[in-house]
Design an enzyme around this catalytic site. Structure first.
Site, short mmCIF file in Angstrom:
data_model
loop_
_atom_site.label_atom_id
_atom_site.label_comp_id
_atom_site.label_asym_id
_atom_site.label_seq_id
_atom_site.Cartn_x
_atom_site.Cartn_y
_atom_site.Cartn_z
N ASP A 216 3.12 4.63 16.86
CA ASP A 216 3.73 5.38 17.95
C ASP A 216 4.41 6.61 17.33
O ASP A 216 4.48 6.75 16.10
CB ASP A 216 4.71 4.52 18.76
CG ASP A 216 4.96 5.11 20.15
OD1 ASP A 216 4.60 6.26 20.39
OD2 ASP A 216 5.54 4.39 20.99
C1 NOJ Z 1 6.01 7.63 22.60
C2 NOJ Z 1 5.64 6.54 23.55
O1 NOJ Z 1 6.29 5.35 23.19
C3 NOJ Z 1 4.15 6.27 23.64
O2 NOJ Z 1 3.91 5.40 24.72
C4 NOJ Z 1 3.37 7.54 23.79
O3 NOJ Z 1 2.00 7.25 23.87
C5 NOJ Z 1 3.69 8.44 22.60
N1 NOJ Z 1 5.10 8.75 22.61
C6 NOJ Z 1 2.89 9.74 22.63
O4 NOJ Z 1 3.36 10.60 23.59
#
Ligand code: NOJ
Length: 764
Positions: free
Chosen positions: A287
């Site tokens: 993530d």
């Molecule tokens: C953080 C989030 O937790 C995740 O769900 C998302 O896909 C990513 N950022 C990318 O934007």
């Protein structure tokens, strides 16, 4: 003999290498050849996923991206919007980098692209596998027309804690429902089996956030998770596994720790379970800054945490650039092996190969498609129908709803006249001014049959600073332009209300009060809005509460005092006309709650599939001394899992079983007759629950095992049958083996998890 031994050794070495190969000889050869030309740095470059900076969803931004692409230091980019922009970036990769390896372009296409469907919790409330798959298909069609070939969806984190803002992004509290939805979404995005990625409107899915992200302590986002393996596997893991079974191409590691090790560095999670046990053969991405955050988790510096992530089985580094900045040194120092790095690189290249990017790097860059296939009338019509299916009628005293299309309808509330608030959280590609406001949607539906008036009535929240936090990303409610006080707005609203025949109160949360980093400790309708609601009720006019919510909310007072409550979540770009369709009876509501609504926050976590304990309450009691309960409130939820009314009444017959015993290879059918006793044609979601009465370990009081959405015309009856196989009765025992245990089972069928008809059978 010596020759034979050498041959054997060579074969063994090849077999070991083949282990890492896909079984697709053509792809393996292509990637072998390509990797044969790559330097160590270029291999590391493939593992790097910077954010384009177009749409930022975290704290860090990446810089000098074009230069890095030319230098072969980028494997993909995400959250860049627009086919022309993406085409240009792809051109840099395939024309100006040494090996001309195409980039993969990702985006958070979570519940639609420009045509936005209800938030995932709302989609879960449809209990409609086909509609969910179709929504993902449309999202993939639109995103791919605009250059995107990879979406960070489905999000399948089970959560039993509505304080957690991201409960809005998942499918609620139930693992079976979550698993069904995970599969439907993967099929919708990618296609099924060999059909996956065949066409330029099929994109790669990424199941997230692996694992247990929804179980954060106290519902605080990014918080610690800790639970037994048995709970993990019986109650939380299934949706991730279901996505893997459906062929999901990628997996995103979660921010939280699991068993004391951040998921991003958790080898047991990323390799032992995901790959060895479940057979996942795609790639794992972190993530946003997931690697870098492990420094704050306290497990090492950038080099250490990057090495641990690779070692755990992570292939791609989103935003941290920990792989880019440290892996070479780690290989040189023997902290990770070149084989580990090769494997990660191979998996990224395989994804690009499967998507067809080596054949045509511009496969997803057809500007003509972008003009024709995004936000089309057809997509919007489907989104409107789907939104209507997602709304949950929580209360409807004296048939307050549906409303007549006549007289004067006053639409009142801070959410009544907002367009940007309609799509809901995580709709990053949406045009925020496109959605109709609720006032406009209602006007469309009633036409010239009724007069529609409007007053804002109050701010969203009295505390301006809180309201600012709750209206980010352009989801403003124009507080700056609102010069009036709450008292002035209330006075205007009451005068509008008094001149109306019926009041539609559009209240609740703003879209950014749920979603990432939007945890709440008070789950009620915010202060000034509640004051407004109370005053509206005092006018004596019929009041319908249209509740906007990204989570289960606490509505005990509303349930006692408001005659009709329609929970509309955040229904997407077409939410407003869809709400009109339901309010005025063109469509009967049929959504069911995918998560329990508690009476108050103190009951949280409250979920239907709990254990019985050794001191359960006696039937019909809500308090007994020395039993498992509270002094001040019963154990009951306000609205149970699976609950939702319609404009008609459904009557359930007793459950008929085709047999009362099955053996390990057998199956039986459980059938009910559902009769529509009212005046409206309507859909009903028929739900099957099972209880394992005696086990080697304790078992939940009931678990959802199947469901079916059926349309039943007024006055008609339909038989609904479910097949029960031993597979459905399996669970993880104390040794974490997935087993059947013989014994008695209750099968329960009903329109929600509380009101069911029961029969019993035996597994021999
Ligand atoms: C953080 C989030 O937790 C995740 O769900 C998302 O896909 C990513 N950022 C990318 O934007």
């Amino acid at each position: 003999m010596k020759k034979l031994l050498t041959l054997l050794l060579v074969c063994l070495v090849f077999a070991a290498c083949d282990d890492k190969k896909s079984g697709n000889a053509e792809m393996d050869k292509f990637i072998d050849d390509l990797m044969g030309q790559m330097t160590l740095e270029e291999k590391i470059g493939q593992l790097n996923l910077p954010s384009s900076g177009d749409i930022t969803t975290g704290e860090a931004k990446s810089s000098n991206i074009a230069e890095k692409i030319k230098a072969g230091q980028v494997g993909g980019l995400f959250n860049i919007k627009g086919v022309e922009k993406i085409k240009e970036v792809q051109r840099i990769a395939v024309e100006e980098s040494r090996l001309k390896i195409p980039l993969i372009f990702g985006m958070d296409v979570i519940h639609g692209y420009e045509t936005v469907f209800p938030i995932p919790l709302g989609m879960a409330a449809t209990f409609d596998r086909a509609a969910i798959e179709q929504s993902a298909r449309i999202a993939a069609t639109e995103a791919s027309a605009d250059g995107i070939c990879w979406t960070f969806s489905p999000m399948v984190d089970i959560s039993r804690d509505p304080r957690w803002g991201r409960v809005s992004e998942g499918s609620g509290e139930d693992p079976y429902l979550g698993g069904e939805i995970a599969k439907a979404m993967v099929y919708g995005y990618q296609g099924r089996g060999d059909d996956a990625y065949k066409s330029n409107n099929q994109i790669m899915a990424c199941v997230k956030h692996y694992a247990l992200y929804g179980a954060a302590e106290a519902g605080r986002d990014y918080g610690t998770t800790d639970m037994s393996r048995m709970r993990m596997f019986n109650e939380y893991m299934y949706p991730y596994q279901a996505a893997v079974d459906a062929g999901v191409g990628s997996v995103m590691a979660s921010f939280n720790e699991v068993d004391g090790v951040p998921a991003t560095a958790n080898k047991w999670l990323m390799t032992d379970v995901l790959r060895d046990q479940w057979g996942f053969d795609g790639f794992v991405v972190t993530d946003y800054t997931g690697i870098m955050e492990m420094i704050d988790h306290g497990i090492g510096d950038m080099q250490e945490v990057s090495a641990r992530a690779l070692d755990a089985g992570v292939d791609m580094d989103m935003v941290s650039e920990g792989f880019l900045s440290t892996l070479k040194q780690s290989v040189e120092e023997g902290k990770v092996t070149e084989e580990q790095l090769n494997l990660a690189c191979r998996r990224i290249l395989e994804a690009k190969y499967k998507l067809g990017l080596f054949d045509d790097p511009y496969k997803y860059c057809d500007a003509e498609r972008a003009k024709k296939e995004i936000y089309t009338d057809e997509h919007r019509t489907i989104a409107r129908q789907t939104a209507a299916k997602s709304f949950v009628l929580l209360k409807n005293d004296n048939n307050t709803l549906p409303l007549d299309k006549k007289g004067t309808v006053a639409v009142i509330g801070p959410l009544a006249n907002s367009s940007s608030n309609m799509p809901g959280t995580w709709s990053v590609a949406v045009n925020l001014v496109a959605p109709k406001t609720l006032v406009e949607g209602i006007k469309d539906v009633v036409g010239d049959k009724a007069r529609v008036t409007y007053a804002k009535g109050s701010h969203l929240i009295s505390d301006a600073a809180y309201e600012e936090r709750a209206t980010m990303f352009g989801r403003t409610l124009n507080r700056e332009q609102e010069k009036r006080t709450d008292a002035q707005m209330l006075a205007e609203a009451l005068s509008v209300a008094r001149n109306a025949d019926v009041i539609v109160a559009a209240l609740g949360e703003s879209s950014e009060m749920s979603g990432e980093s939007s945890s709440r400790t008070d789950l009620g309708i915010p202060d000034v809005q509640k004051t407004l609601l109370k005053e509206l009720l005092k006018t004596g006019k019929p009041v319908v509460l249209v509740l906007f919510a990204g989570r289960p909310m606490t509505l005990t007072w509303e349930d006692e005092n408001v005659p009709a409550i329609l929970n509309v979540w955040f229904g997407g770009t077409e939410a407003a006309p869809a709400i009109g369709d339901v309010l005025f009876g063109d469509v009967s509501p049929s959504g069911k709650l995918p998560a329990t609504f508690p009476q108050n926050v103190g009951q949280v976590p409250l979920f239907y599939n709990h254990k019985n304990t050794g001191r359960p309450l006696a039937q019909g009691q809500w308090f007994q001394k020395f039993r498992s309960n509270y002094l001040d409130v019963s154990n009951e939820p306000l609205y149970p899992f699976g609950y939702g009314l319609s404009y008609t009444q459904f009557d359930y017959s007793d459950v008929r079983l085709s047999a009362t015993e099955i053996d390990g290879n057998g199956e039986l059918t459980a059938t009910v007759t559902v009769t529509n006793k009212g005046k409206y044609d309507s859909d009903e979601v028929v739900q099957l629950y099972i209880r394992d009465l005696v086990g080697s370990v304790t078992r939940p009081v009931r678990e959802l095992k199947d469901f079916e959405r059926v349309t039943i015309k007024a006055g008609e009856s339909k038989d609904v049958s479910f097949t029960i196989t031993p597979e459905k009765l399996k669970f993880y025992n104390a040794d974490i083996q997935f087993v059947n245990e013989p014994g008695d089972f209750d099968v329960m069928i009903g329109g929600n998890s509380r009101d069911v008809k029961t029969a019993r059978f035996k597994l021999k």
